[in-house]
Scaffold this motif. Structure first.
Motif, PDB file in Angstrom:
ATOM      1  N   LEU A  78       2.546 -14.694  14.994  1.00 45.51           N
ATOM      2  CA  LEU A  78       2.605 -13.568  14.053  1.00 45.51           C
ATOM      3  C   LEU A  78       2.155 -12.281  14.732  1.00 45.51           C
ATOM      4  CD1 LEU A  78       3.041 -12.453  11.196  1.00 45.51           C
ATOM      5  CD2 LEU A  78       0.692 -13.163  10.668  1.00 45.51           C
ATOM      6  N   LYS A  79       1.126 -12.362  15.549  1.00 45.66           N
ATOM      7  CA  LYS A  79       0.655 -11.184  16.290  1.00 45.66           C
ATOM      8  C   LYS A  79       1.761 -10.637  17.189  1.00 45.66           C
ATOM      9  CE  LYS A  79      -2.563  -9.638  19.765  1.00 45.66           C
ATOM     10  NZ  LYS A  79      -3.624  -9.897  20.685  1.00 45.66           N
ATOM     11  N   LEU A 138      -5.689 -11.346  11.253  1.00 49.53           N
ATOM     12  CA  LEU A 138      -6.495 -10.165  10.954  1.00 49.53           C
ATOM     13  C   LEU A 138      -7.912 -10.305  11.484  1.00 49.53           C
ATOM     14  CD1 LEU A 138      -5.425  -9.523   7.244  1.00 49.53           C
ATOM     15  CD2 LEU A 138      -4.722  -8.229   9.248  1.00 49.53           C
ATOM     16  N   LYS A 139      -8.528 -11.433  11.216  1.00 46.14           N
ATOM     17  CA  LYS A 139      -9.955 -11.621  11.495  1.00 46.14           C
ATOM     18  C   LYS A 139     -10.266 -11.882  12.965  1.00 46.14           C
ATOM     19  CE  LYS A 139     -13.882 -13.844   9.241  1.00 46.14           C
ATOM     20  NZ  LYS A 139     -14.278 -14.702   8.113  1.00 46.14           N
ATOM     21  N   LYS A 146      -3.609  -3.256  12.643  1.00 46.45           N
ATOM     22  CA  LYS A 146      -2.148  -3.186  12.561  1.00 46.45           C
ATOM     23  C   LYS A 146      -1.577  -3.532  11.193  1.00 46.45           C
ATOM     24  CE  LYS A 146      -1.944  -4.240  17.447  1.00 46.45           C
ATOM     25  NZ  LYS A 146      -1.464  -5.139  18.483  1.00 46.45           N
ATOM     26  N   VAL A 147      -2.436  -3.939  10.265  1.00 50.75           N
ATOM     27  CA  VAL A 147      -1.968  -4.358   8.941  1.00 50.75           C
ATOM     28  C   VAL A 147      -2.651  -3.510   7.882  1.00 50.75           C
ATOM     29  CG1 VAL A 147      -1.819  -6.272   7.300  1.00 50.75           C
ATOM     30  CG2 VAL A 147      -1.555  -6.711   9.757  1.00 50.75           C
ATOM     31  N   ASP A 148      -1.848  -2.938   6.981  1.00 50.10           N
ATOM     32  CA  ASP A 148      -2.378  -2.121   5.903  1.00 50.10           C
ATOM     33  C   ASP A 148      -2.591  -2.933   4.631  1.00 50.10           C
ATOM     34  OD1 ASP A 148      -3.159   0.581   5.062  1.00 50.10           O
ATOM     35  OD2 ASP A 148      -1.500   0.381   3.650  1.00 50.10           O
ATOM     36  N   PRO A 206     -11.998  -8.879   5.560  1.00 47.70           N
ATOM     37  CA  PRO A 206     -12.613  -7.831   6.378  1.00 47.70           C
ATOM     38  C   PRO A 206     -11.733  -6.595   6.539  1.00 47.70           C
ATOM     39  CG  PRO A 206     -11.700  -9.534   7.778  1.00 47.70           C
ATOM     40  CD  PRO A 206     -11.555 -10.003   6.352  1.00 47.70           C
ATOM     41  N   GLY A 207     -12.382  -5.527   6.974  1.00 46.33           N
ATOM     42  CA  GLY A 207     -11.670  -4.315   7.335  1.00 46.33           C
ATOM     43  C   GLY A 207     -11.199  -3.503   6.147  1.00 46.33           C
ATOM     44  N   HIS A 208     -10.282  -2.587   6.441  1.00 45.10           N
ATOM     45  CA  HIS A 208      -9.759  -1.677   5.422  1.00 45.10           C
ATOM     46  C   HIS A 208      -8.361  -2.107   4.961  1.00 45.10           C
ATOM     47  CE1 HIS A 208     -13.133   1.003   5.832  1.00 45.10           C
ATOM     48  NE2 HIS A 208     -13.003   0.936   7.147  1.00 45.10           N
ATOM     49  N   VAL A 209      -8.059  -3.369   5.082  1.00 39.63           N
ATOM     50  CA  VAL A 209      -6.788  -3.916   4.615  1.00 39.63           C
ATOM     51  C   VAL A 209      -6.868  -4.082   3.106  1.00 39.63           C
ATOM     52  CG1 VAL A 209      -5.255  -5.922   4.754  1.00 39.63           C
ATOM     53  CG2 VAL A 209      -6.439  -5.112   6.803  1.00 39.63           C
ATOM     54  N   SER A 210      -5.782  -3.766   2.405  1.00 39.82           N
ATOM     55  CA  SER A 210      -5.711  -4.053   0.965  1.00 39.82           C
ATOM     56  C   SER A 210      -5.260  -5.486   0.795  1.00 39.82           C
ATOM     57  CB  SER A 210      -4.713  -3.112   0.281  1.00 39.82           C
ATOM     58  OG  SER A 210      -5.157  -1.782   0.375  1.00 39.82           O
ATOM     59  N   TYR A 211      -6.090  -6.306   0.164  1.00 42.71           N
ATOM     60  CA  TYR A 211      -5.777  -7.717  -0.033  1.00 42.71           C
ATOM     61  C   TYR A 211      -5.343  -7.938  -1.467  1.00 42.71           C
ATOM     62  CZ  TYR A 211      -8.196  -8.646   4.378  1.00 42.71           C
ATOM     63  OH  TYR A 211      -8.588  -8.667   5.702  1.00 42.71           O
TER      64      TYR A 211
END
Length: 195
Positions: A95-96, A127-128, A135-137, A190-195
């Protein structure tokens, strides 16, 4: 790689999409995998579709992909991990690599991901642990296996032996697995990703 992957027919029904996907295992869903697509100002993030275990990109997204494309999104889909049965961390590496290819082709800064079942959980590993936070929003999981399934549990030695050999990802998705304990340790989103 070609600019456009071979696309299957427009099928809005999973029951029809499964046999087509089995007979045409490399087909992309209609509207997906045009690597010449450039995101618009209205939809600046390409959408990456991630199928679940035992599935493929066509049968999982034969209906969603064309709908997203008609709405103006650049849509991409990948087949990974021997129909999602291989080790989840190995699939996350695929996927990366695919996400990097999409970003390079489209010029976008980030993607949005939509996944079903393992396809909603496995991107969390990317992501983690593999740098995907940059790279993912958005990550949208449709019935993701984030906390496991009871289908193939470690308490059943027969299914563990048979299924684990043929489908390592199945055992990794079992409720209580060491893999899920590792993935879910600490911050699950984690991070600023919208889940």
């Amino acid at each position: 790689a070609p600019a456009h992957a071979a696309q299957g027919p427009a099928l809005g029904n999973f029951t029809l999409a499964v046999p087509y996907g089995v007979l045409n295992p490399t087909a992309s869903p209609r509207g997906a995998d045009d690597f010449t697509c450039k995101p618009s100002a209205a939809h600046p993030r390409p959408v990456v579709l991630v199928h679940g275990t035992f599935a493929n990109r066509f049968n999982s997204f034969a209906a969603l992909s064309p709908a997203l494309r008609r709405a103006g999104y650049c849509v991409f889909s990948l087949d990974y991990g021997n129909r999602g049965t291989q080790d989840v961390a190995t699939s996350a590496q695929e996927l990366k690599t695919f996400t990097d290819r999409v970003l390079a082709a489209t010029g976008a800064a980030k993607v949005s991901m939509v996944g079903h079942s393992q396809g909603g959980m496995m991107p969390r590993y990317y992501l983690k642990f593999l740098g995907g936070l940059r790279k993912v929003d958005d990550l949208v999981g449709m019935s993701p296996s984030n906390h496991g399934t009871q289908d193939f549990g470690p308490d059943n030695p027969i299914t563990s032996a048979v299924v684990g050999t043929l489908c390592p990802a199945c055992l990794q998705q079992a409720a209580g697995s060491a893999f899920l304990a590792h993935l879910n340790a600490g911050d699950e989103t984690p991070g600023h990703v919208s889940y």
